[in-house]
Scaffold this active site. Structure first.
Site, PDB file in Angstrom:
ATOM      1  N   SER A  87       0.822  -1.209   0.000  1.00 39.59           N
ATOM      2  CA  SER A  87       0.000   0.000   0.000  1.00 39.59           C
ATOM      3  C   SER A  87       0.856   1.259   0.000  1.00 39.59           C
ATOM      4  O   SER A  87       1.966   1.272   0.551  1.00 39.59           O
ATOM      5  CB  SER A  87      -0.865  -0.011   1.270  1.00 39.59           C
ATOM      6  OG  SER A  87      -1.496   1.231   1.452  1.00 39.59           O
ATOM      7  N   TYR A 112      -1.681  -0.033  10.330  1.00 39.11           N
ATOM      8  CA  TYR A 112      -2.006  -0.650   9.040  1.00 39.11           C
ATOM      9  C   TYR A 112      -0.834  -0.530   8.065  1.00 39.11           C
ATOM     10  O   TYR A 112      -0.362  -1.514   7.501  1.00 39.11           O
ATOM     11  CB  TYR A 112      -3.278  -0.007   8.440  1.00 39.11           C
ATOM     12  CG  TYR A 112      -3.452  -0.373   6.995  1.00 39.11           C
ATOM     13  CD1 TYR A 112      -3.849  -1.658   6.637  1.00 39.11           C
ATOM     14  CD2 TYR A 112      -3.160   0.541   5.978  1.00 39.11           C
ATOM     15  CE1 TYR A 112      -3.956  -2.016   5.300  1.00 39.11           C
ATOM     16  CE2 TYR A 112      -3.265   0.190   4.651  1.00 39.11           C
ATOM     17  CZ  TYR A 112      -3.661  -1.092   4.313  1.00 39.11           C
ATOM     18  OH  TYR A 112      -3.746  -1.441   2.999  1.00 39.11           O
ATOM     19  N   LYS A 120       1.948  -3.385   6.361  1.00 37.97           N
ATOM     20  CA  LYS A 120       2.236  -3.550   4.932  1.00 37.97           C
ATOM     21  C   LYS A 120       3.736  -3.439   4.658  1.00 37.97           C
ATOM     22  O   LYS A 120       4.282  -4.184   3.852  1.00 37.97           O
ATOM     23  CB  LYS A 120       1.445  -2.523   4.111  1.00 37.97           C
ATOM     24  CG  LYS A 120      -0.042  -2.797   4.070  1.00 37.97           C
ATOM     25  CD  LYS A 120      -0.327  -4.109   3.345  1.00 37.97           C
ATOM     26  CE  LYS A 120      -1.776  -4.510   3.354  1.00 37.97           C
ATOM     27  NZ  LYS A 120      -2.028  -5.787   2.668  1.00 37.97           N
TER      28      LYS A 120
HETATM   29  C1  WQD Z   1      -9.120  10.172   0.176  1.00 36.19           C
HETATM   30  C2  WQD Z   1      -9.197  11.675   0.343  1.00 36.19           C
HETATM   31  C3  WQD Z   1      -9.586  12.362   2.614  1.00 36.19           C
HETATM   32  C4  WQD Z   1     -13.666  10.852   2.962  1.00 36.19           C
HETATM   33  C5  WQD Z   1      -6.626   5.329   2.519  1.00 36.19           C
HETATM   34  C6  WQD Z   1      -5.561   4.627   3.289  1.00 36.19           C
HETATM   35  C7  WQD Z   1      -4.590   4.026   2.337  1.00 36.19           C
HETATM   36  C8  WQD Z   1      -5.304   3.133   1.339  1.00 36.19           C
HETATM   37  C9  WQD Z   1      -6.353   3.876   0.631  1.00 36.19           C
HETATM   38  C10 WQD Z   1      -5.879   0.847   1.949  1.00 36.19           C
HETATM   39  C11 WQD Z   1      -8.471  12.159   1.603  1.00 36.19           C
HETATM   40  C12 WQD Z   1     -10.720  12.773   1.714  1.00 36.19           C
HETATM   41  C13 WQD Z   1     -12.401  11.162   2.525  1.00 36.19           C
HETATM   42  C14 WQD Z   1     -14.624  11.888   3.104  1.00 36.19           C
HETATM   43  C15 WQD Z   1     -12.974  13.475   2.362  1.00 36.19           C
HETATM   44  N1  WQD Z   1      -5.942   2.074   2.035  1.00 36.19           N
HETATM   45  N2  WQD Z   1     -12.060  12.453   2.231  1.00 36.19           N
HETATM   46  N3  WQD Z   1     -14.230  13.154   2.770  1.00 36.19           N
HETATM   47  O1  WQD Z   1      -6.790   8.299   3.236  1.00 36.19           O
HETATM   48  O2  WQD Z   1      -6.019   8.685   0.857  1.00 36.19           O
HETATM   49  O3  WQD Z   1      -6.044   6.408   1.806  1.00 36.19           O
HETATM   50  O4  WQD Z   1      -7.238   4.450   1.591  1.00 36.19           O
HETATM   51  O5  WQD Z   1      -5.186   0.064   1.474  1.00 36.19           O
HETATM   52  O6  WQD Z   1      -3.688   3.323   3.075  1.00 36.19           O
HETATM   53  O7  WQD Z   1      -4.901   5.550   4.147  1.00 36.19           O
HETATM   54  O8  WQD Z   1      -8.169   7.441   1.266  1.00 36.19           O
HETATM   55  O9  WQD Z   1     -10.511   7.415   0.560  1.00 36.19           O
HETATM   56  O10 WQD Z   1      -9.985   7.750   3.018  1.00 36.19           O
HETATM   57  O11 WQD Z   1      -9.484   9.570   1.414  1.00 36.19           O
HETATM   58  O12 WQD Z   1     -12.671  14.648   2.080  1.00 36.19           O
HETATM   59  O13 WQD Z   1     -15.765  11.690   3.510  1.00 36.19           O
HETATM   60  O14 WQD Z   1     -10.571  12.029   0.544  1.00 36.19           O
HETATM   61  O15 WQD Z   1      -9.300  13.336   3.558  1.00 36.19           O
HETATM   62  O16 WQD Z   1      -7.883  13.397   1.288  1.00 36.19           O
HETATM   63  P1  WQD Z   1      -6.721   7.835   1.863  1.00 36.19           P
HETATM   64  P2  WQD Z   1      -9.620   7.972   1.602  1.00 36.19           P
END
Ligand code: WQD
Length: 318
Positions: free
Chosen positions: A115, A139, A143
Site C-alpha cells: 500500500s 495498518y 504492509k
Molecule cells: C481520500 C481523500 C480524505 C472521505 C486510505 C488509506 C490508504 C489506502 C487507501 C488501503 C483524503 C478525503 C475522505 C470523506 C474526504 N488504504 N475524504 N471526505 O486516506 O487517501 O487512503 O485508503 O489500502 O492506506 O490511508 O483514502 O478514501 O480515506 O481519502 O474529504 O468523507 O478524501 O481526507 O484526502 P486515503 P480515503
C-alpha cells in the site's frame, strides 16, 4: 489467492478466470462474498489461525498451486490505530503462516498486496519506490513489514516476490463487483448521496491548487491487470526490483472527485467543508516510472472511467 472474495481480489479472480487459469480462493469472508468469485473454488480460512500453516500446506499440495497472490488483510486505518495488536497478529501472523507454507511446499512466487500507506507523510508530490518509508499507522506498518518479509524470504529460500503498493483504488470492472465497504472517498460519497446528506470535504486549506487533498486514484481493473502482469514478471530471470507503485501518476483533488461525481450522477449536491482529518498528507501520488519501464504496465483508465464505473456498479447493486 488469498482475499480473493473481496473488492479488489474478485477483480483479479475474474481476470484470471477469463485467461482460463485455475484459481483457488482463500478468504475468511469477513468482507468478501462467494457471489463475487463465480465458479472459483473457495476455502474459508483465517490465515492467522494457529492451524493455518498445516491447512495451507495440504491445500497447496492438493491443488498443485504454482503461485500465490496475497491480498487477505485487515485494512482499516482507524481500526488499526485502536487495535494495533490485532492488526499485527492478523496481517503479519497470517502472512508468516502463508510464507511458511510456501517454503515447505517449494512454491516460490508471490504477488503481495502492499500500500501507499507504507510511505506515511512524504514531503514530495510524486513518490518513488525508494523513498524512505515511514508509515504513520499500524495498518501501513503491517504492509511495510510484509514487504520486509518477502525480502527476507527472497534471501533465505529463493522466494520471488512482487510487492504492489496500491494508491487510491476505486471504480468497478464489472457492475456486480462494486466496492461495498464504504471506507474510502468514492463509496462514502455515494452513501451520503443515497441518504440525502452533503458529502464532507476534510480540509480545504491545504497548499494545493484548490485547497483540498490530492490523491492518485487508480481504476480497480487497471490494478487487477497489474497483478497478472506481475505474475508474468515473476517468471523472468532479469528482475531488477520487487516493489512497485500502482497508480496513474496523475493527481485528483477531493473537490475534483466530487465534481466528477456530480457530473456522472447528475445530482447537484452541496458539499460540507470540514476541518482537516488527522494524518492526511496534502498530496500523495505515485511516480509510475518503475512499473512502466520494468513491467511495461501503465493505467489505461482515468478519473472519468473510475467514477462512471463506480456509479454504474453502485446503481446496479441497489
Ligand atoms: C481520500 C481523500 C480524505 C472521505 C486510505 C488509506 C490508504 C489506502 C487507501 C488501503 C483524503 C478525503 C475522505 C470523506 C474526504 N488504504 N475524504 N471526505 O486516506 O487517501 O487512503 O485508503 O489500502 O492506506 O490511508 O483514502 O478514501 O480515506 O481519502 O474529504 O468523507 O478524501 O481526507 O484526502 P486515503 P480515503
Amino acid at each position: 489467492m488469498t482475499g480473493g472474495a473481496g473488492y479488489i481480489g474478485s477483480h483479479v479472480v475474474r481476470l484470471l478466470q477469463q485467461q482460463g487459469q485455475d484459481v483457488v480462493v482463500i478468504d475468511d469472508l469477513s468482507s468478501g462474498s462467494q457471489q463475487r468469485i463465480g465458479s472459483a473454488k473457495l476455502v474459508a480460512l483465517d490465515l492467522a489461525a494457529e492451524t493455518a500453516t498445516q491447512k495451507l500446506v495440504a491445500l497447496i499440495e492438493a491443488e498443485s498451486v504454482e503461485a500465490v497472490i496475497h491480498l487477505a488483510a485487515r485494512k482499516q486505518v482507524g481500526e488499526s490505530v485502536s487495535k494495533p495488536e490485532w492488526y499485527f497478529e492478523q496481517n503479519i501472523g497470517g502472512m508468516a503462516h502463508l510464507l511458511e507454507a510456501m517454503r515447505l511446499t517449494k512454491v516460490n512466487k508471490m504477488v503481495f498486496s502492499s500500500s501507499a500507506a507504507t510511505y506515511g507523510m512524504p514531503d514530495t508530490d510524486f513518490v518513488k519506490e525508494d523513498f524512505d518509508c515511514k508509515p504513520i499507522n499500524p495498518y501501513g506498518q503491517t504492509k511495510l513489514i510484509g514487504e520486509w518479509m518477502t525480502a527476507n524470504a527472497e534471501r533465505a529460500w529463493g522466494l520471488r516476490a512482487v510487492n504492489l503498493r496500491y494508491f487510491n483504488v476505486a471504480g468497478a470492472g464489472w457492475p456486480d463487483l462494486a466496492d461495498t465497504a464504504k471506507m474510502n472517498l468514492v463509496p462514502i460519497v455515494f452513501d451520503a448521496l443515497a441518504s440525502g446528506k452533503a458529502p464532507a470535504v476534510f480540509g480545504t486549506d491545504y497548499d494545493t491548487a484548490d485547497g483540498s487533498c490530492v490523491r492518485d486514484y487508480v481504476h480497480v481493473l487497471d490494478l487487477a491487470e497489474a497483478h497478472l502482469t506481475s505474475l508474468d514478471y515473476l517468471a523472468r530471470d532479469d528482475r531488477k526490483h520487487s516493489t512497485f507503485n500502482v497508480g496513474t501518476g496523475v493527481g485528483a483533488s477531493v473537490l475534483q472527485v466530487l465534481n466528477e461525481i456530480k457530473r456522472v450522477s447528475k445530482i447537484d449536491f452541496e458539499v460540507e467543508m470540514q476541518p482537516r482529518r488527522p494524518g492526511d498528507p496534502p498530496y500523495l501520488c505515485a511516480d509510475v516510472s518503475r512499473i512502466k519501464s520494468e513491467l511495461d504496465w501503465s493505467a489505461k483508465r482515468g478519473l472519468a472511467e473510475i467514477i462512471e464505473s463506480a456509479w454504474n456498479a453502485r446503481s446496479a447493486a441497489n
